[in-house]
Design an enzyme around this catalytic site. Structure first.
Site, PDB file in Angstrom:
ATOM      1  N   HIS A 170       1.469  -5.046  -4.903  1.00  0.00           N
ATOM      2  CA  HIS A 170       0.407  -4.144  -4.480  1.00  0.00           C
ATOM      3  C   HIS A 170       0.555  -3.858  -2.989  1.00  0.00           C
ATOM      4  O   HIS A 170       1.007  -4.717  -2.218  1.00  0.00           O
ATOM      5  CB  HIS A 170      -0.975  -4.761  -4.702  1.00  0.00           C
ATOM      6  N   CYS A 266      -8.075  -8.866  -1.742  1.00  0.00           N
ATOM      7  CA  CYS A 266      -8.204  -8.656  -3.186  1.00  0.00           C
ATOM      8  C   CYS A 266      -9.609  -8.990  -3.674  1.00  0.00           C
ATOM      9  O   CYS A 266     -10.080  -8.402  -4.650  1.00  0.00           O
ATOM     10  CB  CYS A 266      -7.188  -9.523  -3.939  1.00  0.00           C
TER      11      CYS A 266
END
Length: 273
Positions: A170, A266
């Protein structure tokens, strides 16, 4: 000389890791053979939440859903800018129900501009918001076609960046926005393709460049309010360079959540009104 810094109060959506475990492997960090200490993950998450509150930020909570162990990583579930919510569409079926849970929360809390995406994107996992544009990751999860979809929805230019190292699957593992208004970032160049590294060099010639050691300690999975940079305490090599630039690093321990492939950012979906 470091530029003057000031903190801006932020709002974050977080989800307690009540059901956090590693039952499957969706990234190189996940190993179902290694036991997860869920109570420890909960305690570390609570510490992160209290750090935000101590800095003057607001934390909203998304109720955890049994059977969805990755819901703690709320940043993957949507991207919010100007009060508009660009929903997620997960690459793996194990996480797809999280997208619906996120959108249901936004609908229940009065957000009127909700977008159910056509193409796969994993929220702020692969979309980083700055004042003039969005940086958008691709290569492992997010479909490049989602970049155009996000641009049309937000009305902001979207700049695509190719990720090439599966450890940084990511964008928010390879790049952190340090000052969204001034357009300052930190990133780990080898996580990106040569062309994307050149794009980043042109856009951010004075960026903070992280070492592999700090990147692997999830040091770029950080959250900044323009002054305070909350990041894993294990990424010690970033503390000095951040201070030299006028930031105040705030180290936290969320190491148990690293077992799921995520860290500070996150766990923190920013609610930009």
């Amino acid at each position: 000389m470091a530029r003057p810094r000031s903190a801006t109060p932020r709002r974050y959506l977080m989800c307690p890791p009540a059901h956090f475990t590693v039952r499957y492997s969706l990234n190189p960090w996940m190993d179902p053979a290694k036991p997860v200490d869920t109570p420890l993950a909960q305690a570390q998450w609570e510490q992160l939440r209290e750090v935000y509150r101590s800095l003057g930020h607001t934390v909203e909570e998304l109720a955890p859903v049994p059977g969805l162990p990755d819901m703690v990583f709320t940043a993957d579930g949507a991207t919010v800018a100007d009060g508009r919510v660009f929903g997620a569409r997960f690459a793996h079926p194990e996480r797809e129900p999280e997208a619906e849970a996120h959108l249901a929360w936004f609908a229940a809390h009065g957000y009127g501009h909700l977008h159910l995406p056509v193409h796969i994107n994993e929220g702020e996992g692969d979309l980083a918001v700055t004042a003039p544009f969005l940086l958008a990751g691709r290569g492992f999860r997010t479909n490049p076609l989602a970049h155009g979809e996000a641009q049309e929805f937000f009305g902001r230019p979207v700049i695509g960046l190719e990720l090439v190292d599966p450890r940084f699957y990511h964008l928010d593992l390879a790049l952190a926005v340090l000052d969204d208004a001034a357009g300052e970032v930190a990133y780990y160049p080898p996580a990106f393709s040569p062309g994307s590294r050149e794009v980043l060099r042109r856009l951010f010639p004075d960026a903070l460049v992280a070492t592999e050691e700090d990147a692997l300690a999830f040091g770029l999975n950080a959250v900044s309010d323009g002054l305070h940079v909350v990041l894993p305490q294990a990424a010690a090599g970033l503390f000095g360079p951040l201070r030299e630039r006028g930031f105040e690093p705030v180290g936290v321990d969320v190491s148990e959540l690293h077992r799921g492939g995520g860290s500070v950012k996150c766990c923190s979906l920013e609610l930009r009104e």
